[in-house]
Structures are given as C-alpha cells and as structure tokens.
Design a protein around this motif. Sequence first.
Motif, PDB file in Angstrom:
ATOM      1  N   GLN A 186       0.812  -1.211   0.000  1.00  0.00           N
ATOM      2  CA  GLN A 186       0.000   0.000   0.000  1.00  0.00           C
ATOM      3  C   GLN A 186       0.848   1.265   0.000  1.00  0.00           C
ATOM      4  OE1 GLN A 186      -2.459  -0.969   3.400  1.00  0.00           O
ATOM      5  NE2 GLN A 186      -4.148  -1.623   2.111  1.00  0.00           N
ATOM      6  N   VAL A 187       1.999   1.226   0.651  1.00  0.00           N
ATOM      7  CA  VAL A 187       2.921   2.364   0.566  1.00  0.00           C
ATOM      8  C   VAL A 187       3.345   2.573  -0.887  1.00  0.00           C
ATOM      9  CG1 VAL A 187       5.233   3.184   1.151  1.00  0.00           C
ATOM     10  CG2 VAL A 187       3.781   2.206   2.932  1.00  0.00           C
ATOM     11  N   GLU A 188       3.681   1.474  -1.559  1.00  0.00           N
ATOM     12  CA  GLU A 188       4.104   1.569  -2.957  1.00  0.00           C
ATOM     13  C   GLU A 188       2.975   2.104  -3.839  1.00  0.00           C
ATOM     14  OE1 GLU A 188       5.461  -2.361  -3.821  1.00  0.00           O
ATOM     15  OE2 GLU A 188       7.367  -2.092  -2.758  1.00  0.00           O
ATOM     16  N   ILE A 189       1.736   1.675  -3.561  1.00  0.00           N
ATOM     17  CA  ILE A 189       0.590   2.164  -4.321  1.00  0.00           C
ATOM     18  C   ILE A 189       0.392   3.660  -4.086  1.00  0.00           C
ATOM     19  CG2 ILE A 189      -1.930   2.062  -4.518  1.00  0.00           C
ATOM     20  CD1 ILE A 189      -0.551  -0.314  -5.814  1.00  0.00           C
ATOM     21  N   ALA A 190       0.440   4.087  -2.828  1.00  0.00           N
ATOM     22  CA  ALA A 190       0.267   5.499  -2.511  1.00  0.00           C
ATOM     23  C   ALA A 190       1.317   6.348  -3.221  1.00  0.00           C
ATOM     24  CB  ALA A 190       0.329   5.717  -0.999  1.00  0.00           C
ATOM     25  N   GLU A 191       2.556   5.890  -3.197  1.00  0.00           N
ATOM     26  CA  GLU A 191       3.627   6.657  -3.843  1.00  0.00           C
ATOM     27  C   GLU A 191       3.466   6.673  -5.359  1.00  0.00           C
ATOM     28  OE1 GLU A 191       5.713   8.587  -2.485  1.00  0.00           O
ATOM     29  OE2 GLU A 191       5.453   8.046  -0.375  1.00  0.00           O
ATOM     30  N   TYR A 192       2.966   5.578  -5.928  1.00  0.00           N
ATOM     31  CA  TYR A 192       2.664   5.545  -7.369  1.00  0.00           C
ATOM     32  C   TYR A 192       1.610   6.604  -7.695  1.00  0.00           C
ATOM     33  CZ  TYR A 192       0.815   3.855 -11.846  1.00  0.00           C
ATOM     34  OH  TYR A 192       0.386   3.771 -13.149  1.00  0.00           O
ATOM     35  N   ILE A 193       0.564   6.675  -6.869  1.00  0.00           N
ATOM     36  CA  ILE A 193      -0.511   7.635  -7.109  1.00  0.00           C
ATOM     37  C   ILE A 193       0.002   9.072  -7.021  1.00  0.00           C
ATOM     38  CG2 ILE A 193      -2.683   8.537  -6.174  1.00  0.00           C
ATOM     39  CD1 ILE A 193      -3.383   5.610  -5.461  1.00  0.00           C
ATOM     40  N   PHE A 194       0.878   9.346  -6.063  1.00  0.00           N
ATOM     41  CA  PHE A 194       1.458  10.690  -5.978  1.00  0.00           C
ATOM     42  C   PHE A 194       2.207  11.029  -7.268  1.00  0.00           C
ATOM     43  CE2 PHE A 194       1.922   9.960  -1.124  1.00  0.00           C
ATOM     44  CZ  PHE A 194       0.584  10.280  -0.931  1.00  0.00           C
ATOM     45  N   ARG A 195       2.993  10.083  -7.767  1.00  0.00           N
ATOM     46  CA  ARG A 195       3.742  10.329  -9.008  1.00  0.00           C
ATOM     47  C   ARG A 195       2.789  10.531 -10.182  1.00  0.00           C
ATOM     48  NH1 ARG A 195       6.645   6.023  -6.888  1.00  0.00           N
ATOM     49  NH2 ARG A 195       6.004   4.600  -8.555  1.00  0.00           N
ATOM     50  N   TYR A 196       1.706   9.769 -10.195  1.00  0.00           N
ATOM     51  CA  TYR A 196       0.711   9.898 -11.266  1.00  0.00           C
ATOM     52  C   TYR A 196       0.083  11.291 -11.244  1.00  0.00           C
ATOM     53  CZ  TYR A 196      -3.533   9.071 -13.999  1.00  0.00           C
ATOM     54  OH  TYR A 196      -4.536   9.152 -14.931  1.00  0.00           O
ATOM     55  N   ILE A 197      -0.275  11.776 -10.057  1.00  0.00           N
ATOM     56  CA  ILE A 197      -0.880  13.109  -9.937  1.00  0.00           C
ATOM     57  C   ILE A 197       0.067  14.175 -10.477  1.00  0.00           C
ATOM     58  CG2 ILE A 197      -1.615  14.865  -8.269  1.00  0.00           C
ATOM     59  CD1 ILE A 197      -2.711  12.567  -6.539  1.00  0.00           C
ATOM     60  N   LEU A 198       1.334  14.076 -10.113  1.00  0.00           N
ATOM     61  CA  LEU A 198       2.311  15.055 -10.589  1.00  0.00           C
ATOM     62  C   LEU A 198       2.497  14.972 -12.111  1.00  0.00           C
ATOM     63  CD1 LEU A 198       5.019  14.719  -7.804  1.00  0.00           C
ATOM     64  CD2 LEU A 198       3.514  16.685  -8.192  1.00  0.00           C
ATOM     65  N   ALA A 199       2.580  13.750 -12.633  1.00  0.00           N
ATOM     66  CA  ALA A 199       2.775  13.570 -14.078  1.00  0.00           C
ATOM     67  C   ALA A 199       1.568  14.072 -14.855  1.00  0.00           C
ATOM     68  CB  ALA A 199       3.037  12.093 -14.390  1.00  0.00           C
ATOM     69  N   SER A 200       0.362  13.821 -14.352  1.00  0.00           N
ATOM     70  CA  SER A 200      -0.848  14.250 -15.078  1.00  0.00           C
ATOM     71  C   SER A 200      -0.932  15.767 -15.112  1.00  0.00           C
ATOM     72  CB  SER A 200      -2.095  13.654 -14.420  1.00  0.00           C
ATOM     73  OG  SER A 200      -2.267  14.113 -13.095  1.00  0.00           O
ATOM     74  N   ARG A 201      -0.495  16.442 -14.067  1.00  0.00           N
ATOM     75  CA  ARG A 201      -0.497  17.912 -14.065  1.00  0.00           C
ATOM     76  C   ARG A 201       0.475  18.441 -15.129  1.00  0.00           C
ATOM     77  NH1 ARG A 201      -1.681  22.328 -10.755  1.00  0.00           N
ATOM     78  NH2 ARG A 201      -3.538  21.082 -10.273  1.00  0.00           N
ATOM     79  N   GLN A 202       1.601  17.794 -15.291  1.00  0.00           N
ATOM     80  CA  GLN A 202       2.591  18.232 -16.272  1.00  0.00           C
ATOM     81  C   GLN A 202       2.066  18.112 -17.691  1.00  0.00           C
ATOM     82  OE1 GLN A 202       6.010  15.833 -15.371  1.00  0.00           O
ATOM     83  NE2 GLN A 202       6.490  16.933 -13.479  1.00  0.00           N
ATOM     84  N   LEU A 203       1.111  17.196 -17.907  1.00  0.00           N
ATOM     85  CA  LEU A 203       0.566  16.984 -19.250  1.00  0.00           C
ATOM     86  C   LEU A 203      -0.546  17.970 -19.583  1.00  0.00           C
ATOM     87  CD1 LEU A 203       0.390  13.078 -19.308  1.00  0.00           C
ATOM     88  CD2 LEU A 203       2.046  14.545 -20.481  1.00  0.00           C
ATOM     89  N   GLN A 204      -1.021  18.698 -18.598  1.00  0.00           N
ATOM     90  CA  GLN A 204      -2.134  19.618 -18.830  1.00  0.00           C
ATOM     91  C   GLN A 204      -1.670  20.911 -19.492  1.00  0.00           C
ATOM     92  OE1 GLN A 204      -4.126  20.171 -15.071  1.00  0.00           O
ATOM     93  NE2 GLN A 204      -4.770  18.028 -14.942  1.00  0.00           N
TER      94      GLN A 204
END
Length: 204
Positions: A186-204
């Motif tokens: 679950q720690v790994e999942i949470a950290e994946y989600i944080f990276r996803y949020i940051l990456a998706s903002r960069q694509l906007q």
Amino acid sequence: MNNDPRFQLMTSASQFYQQGWMVGTAGNLSAKLPDQSFWITASGKSKGNLQIDDFVRMNLKGEMIESPNPNNRPSAETSIHQAIYSLFSNANACYHVHSVEANLMTPFIEGDYLPLPPIEMVKGLGIWEENPKVMMPVFKNYLNVPQIAQEITQRFQDQLPDIPALLILEHGVTVWGDSQEKVKNQVEIAEYIFRYILASRQLQ
C-alpha cells in the motif's frame, strides 16, 4: 522460520531507503505483537542499514517496555503509530515514509483531503468501484508530533477514512493494515498515485 517482525521491518526499510523514501534517518516503521505492544524503529537510525537492535517496543499507552540497546529512544512519530493501533484493532503494521512526491501534493489538496484519481491502482488501497471518488485525509504538520496524533484520533473517531492511509502536509504518507506485506504494497501504491498526480499535471 523466525517470527520476529523486526526482520521484515528491516527488509522493508532497506527497500524504501533504496527508493529514496527513507533517506538518512527519515521515516519510521512499526509492527504490532499479539500482546498489543509494537516494535518501532528507534529515533536517529539509518533506514538503509537497520540492525535487530535498532528498535524499541512500546505499549498503547506510549510507554517504552523494551529496548535492546539502552541508548535507543522512541521515534518522534511514535504517537502517530500509537493512535493508529488504538483506532484500528485490525492494524498490525504501520509504515510512515518521507518522499519528495508526497511533499509536492500541497497544490492538489482540497480542504482536509487529497482527491485521488480514479485509476486502477486505487484497488491496491482497498477500493473496488468503477470511477471511485476516493479522498486521502490530510493533516497539518506540527513540530509537536503528539498534536498530529491527537488530530488524527479526533477526526477518525468522528469519521472513518476511505482508505488506510493519510498524508501529513510537507511531511509524508502513513499507511496501515493487517499485515506488513499488505502495508508495504500500500505504501508503494500510494507513492505511485502521488507520481501519477504530478505527471498528469505536467501533461495539462
């Protein structure tokens, strides 16, 4: 097979250290024992090279009841682990890591929550719904850590969180569950989600 939970804590800490989530002496991991006490990483220990003596055993009153090394001190964040174990009887492990990505979540927070994207990976946090609206509870960071623990207790007594995870602003994520293996995932999942949020903002 050795059932001492400290060995698995040492393995997870080393892996998180390699990921850059527990640099220096940052972060803390704990595991509960059948008598409701818990082993937690002692203060000031390098998470990349933990030894079996680098832990203290605490009870749910916040008292240290065992220390293999007389120089060990409880982690400053022990009160948070204590709060989680007191609130959730099925919690047998609690992991807290400090990642760069977690500390970059501040712009995405809405009130006292971080909205999580409705992606497949949220299943790893126990959410099995189509297009789920999942909120990660967010807490202010205080130098006086027991104040954080007190706010966690007060909020969760009033309303249980959607997921077994919380974020402390400019600090890091805390995750808990019924086994160390599950909490590590679950720690790994949470950290994946944080990276996803940051990456998706960069694509906007």
